[in-house]
Design an enzyme around this catalytic site. Sequence first.
Site, PDB file in Angstrom:
ATOM      1  N   ASN A  96      13.048 -42.148  12.224  1.00 44.67           N
ATOM      2  CA  ASN A  96      14.022 -42.767  13.448  1.00 44.67           C
ATOM      3  C   ASN A  96      14.137 -41.335  14.118  1.00 44.67           C
ATOM      4  O   ASN A  96      14.984 -40.358  13.897  1.00 44.67           O
ATOM      5  CB  ASN A  96      15.358 -43.090  12.681  1.00 44.67           C
ATOM      6  CG  ASN A  96      16.361 -43.330  13.791  1.00 44.67           C
ATOM      7  OD1 ASN A  96      16.045 -43.588  14.986  1.00 44.67           O
ATOM      8  ND2 ASN A  96      17.499 -43.367  13.279  1.00 44.67           N
ATOM      9  N   TRP A  97      13.432 -41.448  15.374  1.00 43.99           N
ATOM     10  CA  TRP A  97      13.467 -40.213  15.971  1.00 43.99           C
ATOM     11  C   TRP A  97      14.740 -39.942  16.957  1.00 43.99           C
ATOM     12  O   TRP A  97      15.018 -38.931  17.415  1.00 43.99           O
ATOM     13  CB  TRP A  97      12.345 -40.219  17.104  1.00 43.99           C
ATOM     14  CG  TRP A  97      10.991 -39.933  16.593  1.00 43.99           C
ATOM     15  CD1 TRP A  97      10.646 -39.629  15.212  1.00 43.99           C
ATOM     16  CD2 TRP A  97       9.687 -39.915  17.222  1.00 43.99           C
ATOM     17  NE1 TRP A  97       9.419 -39.374  15.075  1.00 43.99           N
ATOM     18  CE2 TRP A  97       8.829 -39.351  16.330  1.00 43.99           C
ATOM     19  CE3 TRP A  97       9.184 -39.968  18.506  1.00 43.99           C
ATOM     20  CZ2 TRP A  97       7.461 -39.236  16.629  1.00 43.99           C
ATOM     21  CZ3 TRP A  97       8.104 -40.070  18.996  1.00 43.99           C
ATOM     22  CH2 TRP A  97       7.151 -39.511  17.888  1.00 43.99           C
ATOM     23  N   LYS A  98      15.651 -40.966  16.979  1.00 47.35           N
ATOM     24  CA  LYS A  98      16.729 -41.108  17.995  1.00 47.35           C
ATOM     25  C   LYS A  98      16.413 -40.609  19.246  1.00 47.35           C
ATOM     26  O   LYS A  98      15.071 -41.014  19.519  1.00 47.35           O
ATOM     27  CB  LYS A  98      17.710 -40.201  17.131  1.00 47.35           C
ATOM     28  CG  LYS A  98      18.045 -40.461  15.815  1.00 47.35           C
ATOM     29  CD  LYS A  98      18.906 -39.668  15.096  1.00 47.35           C
ATOM     30  CE  LYS A  98      19.163 -40.163  13.438  1.00 47.35           C
ATOM     31  NZ  LYS A  98      20.418 -39.872  12.926  1.00 47.35           N
TER      32      LYS A  98
ATOM     33  N   HIS B 289      22.330 -49.043  13.668  1.00 45.32           N
ATOM     34  CA  HIS B 289      22.278 -47.821  13.231  1.00 45.32           C
ATOM     35  C   HIS B 289      23.893 -47.441  13.041  1.00 45.32           C
ATOM     36  O   HIS B 289      24.437 -47.799  14.175  1.00 45.32           O
ATOM     37  CB  HIS B 289      21.401 -46.729  13.679  1.00 45.32           C
ATOM     38  CG  HIS B 289      21.385 -45.721  13.076  1.00 45.32           C
ATOM     39  ND1 HIS B 289      22.259 -44.655  13.424  1.00 45.32           N
ATOM     40  CD2 HIS B 289      20.348 -45.185  12.350  1.00 45.32           C
ATOM     41  CE1 HIS B 289      21.936 -43.435  12.838  1.00 45.32           C
ATOM     42  NE2 HIS B 289      20.858 -43.833  12.247  1.00 45.32           N
TER      43      HIS B 289
ATOM     44  N   GLU C 168      25.062 -44.733  14.472  1.00 46.85           N
ATOM     45  CA  GLU C 168      25.457 -44.188  15.665  1.00 46.85           C
ATOM     46  C   GLU C 168      25.580 -45.218  16.809  1.00 46.85           C
ATOM     47  O   GLU C 168      26.332 -44.929  17.702  1.00 46.85           O
ATOM     48  CB  GLU C 168      24.013 -43.077  16.309  1.00 46.85           C
ATOM     49  CG  GLU C 168      24.086 -42.070  15.252  1.00 46.85           C
ATOM     50  CD  GLU C 168      22.824 -41.433  15.059  1.00 46.85           C
ATOM     51  OE1 GLU C 168      21.818 -41.444  15.708  1.00 46.85           O
ATOM     52  OE2 GLU C 168      22.811 -40.638  13.912  1.00 46.85           O
TER      53      GLU C 168
ATOM     54  N   GLU D  55      22.670 -46.356   4.382  1.00 47.61           N
ATOM     55  CA  GLU D  55      22.905 -45.193   5.120  1.00 47.61           C
ATOM     56  C   GLU D  55      24.303 -44.862   5.097  1.00 47.61           C
ATOM     57  O   GLU D  55      25.009 -45.030   6.136  1.00 47.61           O
ATOM     58  CB  GLU D  55      22.346 -44.926   6.598  1.00 47.61           C
ATOM     59  CG  GLU D  55      20.864 -45.219   6.758  1.00 47.61           C
ATOM     60  CD  GLU D  55      20.103 -44.725   7.917  1.00 47.61           C
ATOM     61  OE1 GLU D  55      19.281 -43.758   7.770  1.00 47.61           O
ATOM     62  OE2 GLU D  55      20.847 -44.751   9.077  1.00 47.61           O
TER      63      GLU D  55
ATOM     64  N   GLY E   2      22.604 -36.553   9.233  1.00 50.27           N
ATOM     65  CA  GLY E   2      22.432 -35.664  10.149  1.00 50.27           C
ATOM     66  C   GLY E   2      23.526 -34.482   9.614  1.00 50.27           C
ATOM     67  O   GLY E   2      23.476 -33.449  10.373  1.00 50.27           O
TER      68      GLY E   2
ATOM     69  N   SER F 198      19.874 -37.482   5.708  1.00 49.82           N
ATOM     70  CA  SER F 198      19.508 -36.137   5.095  1.00 49.82           C
ATOM     71  C   SER F 198      18.291 -36.139   4.121  1.00 49.82           C
ATOM     72  O   SER F 198      18.481 -35.276   3.381  1.00 49.82           O
ATOM     73  CB  SER F 198      20.726 -35.361   4.754  1.00 49.82           C
ATOM     74  OG  SER F 198      21.616 -35.377   5.923  1.00 49.82           O
TER      75      SER F 198
ATOM     76  N   GLY G  43      15.695 -39.376   9.802  1.00 49.79           N
ATOM     77  CA  GLY G  43      16.064 -38.817  11.107  1.00 49.79           C
ATOM     78  C   GLY G  43      15.282 -37.655  11.319  1.00 49.79           C
ATOM     79  O   GLY G  43      14.335 -37.304  11.381  1.00 49.79           O
ATOM     80  N   GLY G  44      16.324 -36.382  10.950  1.00 51.04           N
ATOM     81  CA  GLY G  44      15.900 -35.043  11.469  1.00 51.04           C
ATOM     82  C   GLY G  44      14.451 -34.822  10.835  1.00 51.04           C
ATOM     83  O   GLY G  44      13.430 -34.201  11.565  1.00 51.04           O
TER      84      GLY G  44
HETATM   85  P1  PGA Z   1      19.085 -37.824   9.016  1.00 51.06           P
HETATM   86  O1  PGA Z   1      19.220 -39.237   9.781  1.00 51.06           O
HETATM   87  O2  PGA Z   1      17.813 -38.074   8.047  1.00 51.06           O
HETATM   88  O3  PGA Z   1      18.743 -36.999  10.230  1.00 51.06           O
HETATM   89  O4  PGA Z   1      20.178 -37.682   8.182  1.00 51.06           O
HETATM   90  C1  PGA Z   1      19.002 -40.483   8.925  1.00 51.06           C
HETATM   91  C2  PGA Z   1      19.078 -41.517  10.029  1.00 51.06           C
HETATM   92  O5  PGA Z   1      20.237 -41.539  10.789  1.00 51.06           O
HETATM   93  O6  PGA Z   1      18.522 -42.527   9.976  1.00 51.06           O
END
Ligand code: PGA
Length: 255
Positions: free
Chosen positions: A13-15, A98, A100, A170, A176, A216, A237-238
Amino acid sequence: MKKSVRRAVIAGNWKMNNTPSQAKALIEEMKPLVAGADCDVVLCVPFIDIPVAIEATKGTNIKIGAENVHFKASGAYTGEVSADMLKEAGVEYVVIGHSERRQYFGETDQTVNLRTIAAVNAGLKAIVCVGETLEQRELGYTETLLKYQTKMALTNISAEQLKNIIIAYEPVWAIGTGVTATADQADEGNGFVRAAIAEKYGADVAETVTVQYGGSMNPKNADELVEKVNVDGGLIGGASLKAPDFAAIVKAASK
Ligand code: PGA
């Protein structure tokens, strides 16, 4: 238990990261590193990166996803993108709900449900996110909340439609932040999600649904997480922004 009936899915998930040229370069770097993976490999990218990502992954094992989708088919919804638009662009997956989006963009359990219905009706695979905040966990609401969010997301979804839905557990406090849920916490959370699915569709159906962990996840903790019986891959994500890290997680899920 029945992990063999479910295929692990590792989805990046590149965001809001990577311009189209950066997207192309990152995918070119990833392609040889994830070729031959024994799990499904997906990259969910910003809308603007979709054409270049589809082009760059043609003939490879990488599938492309979007990070959101609107629930209406068309109309006066400035700034939104419909499921049919994504489908025609060659997108196969879409992240829905998500944390966010729930936190910053007013996403609710109801809109998550509507988006999920729109996605599967258009022939997309939905990756629906659920998860508790730290406060909710500390108050002891994790199980209740995860079951509630899961059932709400699946309102009016048939067992047939469920075949095109992945749930990603999640925990909001692990996204993050560098704080990963322990493998046991991830397994427990994913288990609550699976139990909610079982309550709605029966245990046999629940055993077939892919439930990812996200928050994470990285090359160091991936092995331990994906070994857990209820963890069928991850939403990353990251670590999906670095080809070697993402490839290492794909490798862990391929064992
Ligand atoms: P993260 O993000 O791996 O950077 O914690 C995961 C996500 O939000 O899908």
